[in-house]
Write a protein that holds these residues in place. Structure first.
Motif, PDB file in Angstrom:
ATOM      1  N   ILE A 148       0.744  -1.328  -0.019  1.00  0.00           N
ATOM      2  CA  ILE A 148      -0.033   0.033  -0.067  1.00  0.00           C
ATOM      3  C   ILE A 148       0.859   1.246   0.038  1.00  0.00           C
ATOM      4  CG2 ILE A 148      -1.593   1.255   1.420  1.00  0.00           C
ATOM      5  CD1 ILE A 148      -2.883  -1.314   2.512  1.00  0.00           C
ATOM      6  N   LEU A 149       1.919   1.142   0.773  1.00  0.00           N
ATOM      7  CA  LEU A 149       2.858   2.368   0.930  1.00  0.00           C
ATOM      8  C   LEU A 149       3.572   2.657  -0.470  1.00  0.00           C
ATOM      9  CD1 LEU A 149       4.584   1.775   4.278  1.00  0.00           C
ATOM     10  CD2 LEU A 149       2.906   3.720   3.670  1.00  0.00           C
ATOM     11  N   PHE A 150       3.883   1.314  -1.260  1.00  0.00           N
ATOM     12  CA  PHE A 150       4.609   1.759  -2.393  1.00  0.00           C
ATOM     13  C   PHE A 150       3.729   2.070  -3.741  1.00  0.00           C
ATOM     14  CE2 PHE A 150       8.199  -1.591  -1.512  1.00  0.00           C
ATOM     15  CZ  PHE A 150       8.724  -0.662  -0.738  1.00  0.00           C
ATOM     16  N   ASN A 151       2.400   1.614  -3.460  1.00  0.00           N
ATOM     17  CA  ASN A 151       1.512   2.131  -4.405  1.00  0.00           C
ATOM     18  C   ASN A 151       1.190   3.501  -4.310  1.00  0.00           C
ATOM     19  OD1 ASN A 151       1.322  -0.582  -5.403  1.00  0.00           O
ATOM     20  ND2 ASN A 151      -0.658  -0.982  -4.376  1.00  0.00           N
ATOM     21  N   SER A 152       1.161   3.996  -3.102  1.00  0.00           N
ATOM     22  CA  SER A 152       0.564   5.663  -2.717  1.00  0.00           C
ATOM     23  C   SER A 152       1.906   6.084  -3.172  1.00  0.00           C
ATOM     24  CB  SER A 152       0.373   5.613  -1.144  1.00  0.00           C
ATOM     25  OG  SER A 152      -0.814   4.999  -0.775  1.00  0.00           O
ATOM     26  N   LEU A 153       3.106   5.713  -2.863  1.00  0.00           N
ATOM     27  CA  LEU A 153       4.382   6.566  -3.309  1.00  0.00           C
ATOM     28  C   LEU A 153       4.256   6.703  -4.806  1.00  0.00           C
ATOM     29  CD1 LEU A 153       6.957   7.834  -2.482  1.00  0.00           C
ATOM     30  CD2 LEU A 153       8.150   5.556  -2.633  1.00  0.00           C
ATOM     31  N   GLY A 154       4.114   5.531  -5.637  1.00  0.00           N
ATOM     32  CA  GLY A 154       4.151   5.603  -7.144  1.00  0.00           C
ATOM     33  C   GLY A 154       3.198   6.647  -7.726  1.00  0.00           C
TER      34      GLY A 154
ATOM     35  N   ALA B  46      -6.851  16.720  -7.617  1.00  0.00           N
ATOM     36  CA  ALA B  46      -8.032  16.020  -7.451  1.00  0.00           C
ATOM     37  C   ALA B  46      -7.729  14.470  -7.527  1.00  0.00           C
ATOM     38  CB  ALA B  46      -9.193  16.597  -8.010  1.00  0.00           C
ATOM     39  N   MET B  47      -7.094  14.177  -8.743  1.00  0.00           N
ATOM     40  CA  MET B  47      -6.975  12.778  -9.167  1.00  0.00           C
ATOM     41  C   MET B  47      -5.971  12.230  -8.228  1.00  0.00           C
ATOM     42  SD  MET B  47      -6.920  12.616 -13.314  1.00  0.00           S
ATOM     43  CE  MET B  47      -5.642  13.865 -13.528  1.00  0.00           C
ATOM     44  N   THR B  48      -5.046  12.798  -7.600  1.00  0.00           N
ATOM     45  CA  THR B  48      -3.988  12.256  -6.726  1.00  0.00           C
ATOM     46  C   THR B  48      -4.748  11.756  -5.405  1.00  0.00           C
ATOM     47  OG1 THR B  48      -2.352  13.579  -7.668  1.00  0.00           O
ATOM     48  CG2 THR B  48      -1.930  12.724  -5.610  1.00  0.00           C
ATOM     49  N   VAL B  49      -5.584  12.779  -4.881  1.00  0.00           N
ATOM     50  CA  VAL B  49      -6.411  12.309  -3.703  1.00  0.00           C
ATOM     51  C   VAL B  49      -7.191  11.088  -3.845  1.00  0.00           C
ATOM     52  CG1 VAL B  49      -7.967  13.404  -2.019  1.00  0.00           C
ATOM     53  CG2 VAL B  49      -5.979  14.814  -2.945  1.00  0.00           C
ATOM     54  N   LEU B  50      -7.983  11.075  -5.136  1.00  0.00           N
ATOM     55  CA  LEU B  50      -8.775   9.970  -5.503  1.00  0.00           C
ATOM     56  C   LEU B  50      -8.194   8.641  -5.456  1.00  0.00           C
ATOM     57  CD1 LEU B  50     -11.361  11.802  -7.643  1.00  0.00           C
ATOM     58  CD2 LEU B  50     -11.766  11.021  -5.422  1.00  0.00           C
ATOM     59  N   LEU B  51      -6.913   8.713  -6.132  1.00  0.00           N
ATOM     60  CA  LEU B  51      -6.206   7.524  -6.348  1.00  0.00           C
ATOM     61  C   LEU B  51      -5.479   7.103  -5.043  1.00  0.00           C
ATOM     62  CD1 LEU B  51      -4.463   8.210  -9.871  1.00  0.00           C
ATOM     63  CD2 LEU B  51      -6.366   6.556  -9.270  1.00  0.00           C
ATOM     64  N   VAL B  52      -4.847   7.852  -4.342  1.00  0.00           N
ATOM     65  CA  VAL B  52      -4.173   7.588  -3.122  1.00  0.00           C
ATOM     66  C   VAL B  52      -5.323   7.186  -2.139  1.00  0.00           C
ATOM     67  CG1 VAL B  52      -2.868   8.365  -1.153  1.00  0.00           C
ATOM     68  CG2 VAL B  52      -2.140   9.044  -3.461  1.00  0.00           C
ATOM     69  N   GLY B  53      -6.391   7.939  -1.945  1.00  0.00           N
ATOM     70  CA  GLY B  53      -7.490   7.640  -1.088  1.00  0.00           C
ATOM     71  C   GLY B  53      -8.109   6.188  -1.396  1.00  0.00           C
ATOM     72  N   GLY B  54      -8.168   5.921  -2.928  1.00  0.00           N
ATOM     73  CA  GLY B  54      -8.862   4.589  -3.159  1.00  0.00           C
ATOM     74  C   GLY B  54      -8.068   3.615  -2.618  1.00  0.00           C
ATOM     75  N   VAL B  55      -6.697   3.560  -3.048  1.00  0.00           N
ATOM     76  CA  VAL B  55      -5.703   2.635  -2.620  1.00  0.00           C
ATOM     77  C   VAL B  55      -5.516   2.454  -1.423  1.00  0.00           C
ATOM     78  CG1 VAL B  55      -3.167   2.052  -2.523  1.00  0.00           C
ATOM     79  CG2 VAL B  55      -4.233   2.893  -4.670  1.00  0.00           C
ATOM     80  N   ALA B  56      -5.665   3.317  -0.327  1.00  0.00           N
ATOM     81  CA  ALA B  56      -5.599   3.096   0.951  1.00  0.00           C
ATOM     82  C   ALA B  56      -7.059   2.659   1.541  1.00  0.00           C
ATOM     83  CB  ALA B  56      -5.411   4.648   1.651  1.00  0.00           C
ATOM     84  N   TRP B  57      -8.116   3.134   0.930  1.00  0.00           N
ATOM     85  CA  TRP B  57      -9.470   2.648   1.451  1.00  0.00           C
ATOM     86  C   TRP B  57      -9.460   1.085   1.103  1.00  0.00           C
ATOM     87  CZ3 TRP B  57     -13.825   4.536   3.741  1.00  0.00           C
ATOM     88  CH2 TRP B  57     -14.925   3.794   3.685  1.00  0.00           C
ATOM     89  N   VAL B  58      -9.242   0.662  -0.074  1.00  0.00           N
ATOM     90  CA  VAL B  58      -9.289  -0.740  -0.363  1.00  0.00           C
ATOM     91  C   VAL B  58      -8.386  -1.626   0.334  1.00  0.00           C
ATOM     92  CG1 VAL B  58      -9.116  -2.301  -2.361  1.00  0.00           C
ATOM     93  CG2 VAL B  58     -10.530  -0.136  -2.662  1.00  0.00           C
TER      94      VAL B  58
END
Length: 292
Positions: A37-43, A91-103
């Protein structure tokens, strides 16, 4: 260019040199998933940050004083296209990072048992001032500031606090979780390989907070059974009086074990009541505990 690459490599090695025994050095399935999750958010964030840095450098270079081809527009006030670009990317960054963390966080629900063909080991955890008590209800023993578990076997933790709120955390196994007085939280962890992993309190809880550290020894099943047998053969009994003495504030407590534990003690700690009138607090015979 060669020296630049070498400098970047050395800087990266120096930066990551302290990542051993931490969240970037996982030793269990939960910790591995959390690192991903950390690596995905970092990417995702680097996909935005790096182009932004390059664009900033490019704009500064293009609009330098010596570049006569750059257009000077002192009357410029607003561009709808630029406005959309500036707001859509964050906005896309927040949605993507938030989605990765949520799931990812919901997939790693702490209360969800780990899938395994091996029966999980149950451990009851109590945070005290300033030490950790680990009770093995199935084995009838307990330890202080030291946790021994079988490698490759899920461990089902049930946690509470006998005082202020605290936080149980083994970085290489994953899932920091809070302990609170009057309630029990749960988390399932597993160590895939034998080894010693540091554990700590991740919540400030007073003067002795810095000493609330413990070691998790993941050992082969045969060695775990041997440790249980050794613990049963020595040490004191963790009854109501022994627990009252243990609960008194103390710092830098050396690890030790109890060879017997009063049944129902953890439930009594959670409820915060006295168990002097509870017959379940009687210690079973050693032969009966050996059968368990």
């Amino acid at each position: 260019m060669r020296y630049l690459i070498l400098a970047v490599a050395l800087l990266g090695a120096a930066t990551l040199g302290g990542c051993s025994e931490g969240v970037l050095d996982p030793k269990g399935p939960i910790a591995i998933a959390e690192r991903q999750i950390l690596f995905n958010s970092l990417g995702i964030m680097l996909a935005i940050v790096i182009p932004t840095i390059l664009a900033t450098l490019g704009v500064a270079y293009w609009f330098r004083a010596s570049n006569r081809r750059a257009r000077y527009m002192p009357e410029f006030q607003y561009s709808g296209r630029i406005e959309i670009l500036v707001w859509s990317i964050p906005a896309m960054t927040v949605l993507l990072v938030g989605g990765v963390a949520w799931v990812g966080a919901h997939d790693l629900d702490p209360r969800q048992p780990l899938a395994s063909s091996v029966k999980a080991v149950s451990v009851q955890v109590v945070s005290l001032d300033w030490k950790w008590l680990f009770i093995y209800p199935d084995q009838g023993i307990a330890s202080v500031n030291h946790l021994t578990i079988p490698a490759g076997t899920p461990v089902s933790f049930e946690l509470t606090s006998a005082g202020v709120m605290n936080s149980f955390f083994v970085p290489q196994l994953g899932s920091q979780i809070y302990t609170m007085s009057g309630m029990a939280t749960k988390v399932a962890l597993q160590a895939d390989h034998p080894g010693s992993y540091p554990g700590l309190s991740a919540q400030f809880s007073g003067d002795g907070f810095a000493d609330m550290r413990f070691t998790v020894d993941a050992v082969p099943r045969e060695q775990f059974d041997q440790w249980v047998a050794t613990a049963r053969s020595s040490g004191a009994i963790l009854d109501e009086q022994a627990y009252a003495d243990l609960a008194k504030p103390s710092k830098a407590v050396a690890p030790f074990t109890y060879h017997a534990v009063a049944p129902g003690l953890f439930g009594t700690i959670v409820s915060g009541g006295s168990s002097s009138d509870n017959q379940a607090m009687c210690i079973p015979p050693a032969s009966q505990r050996a059968e368990q």
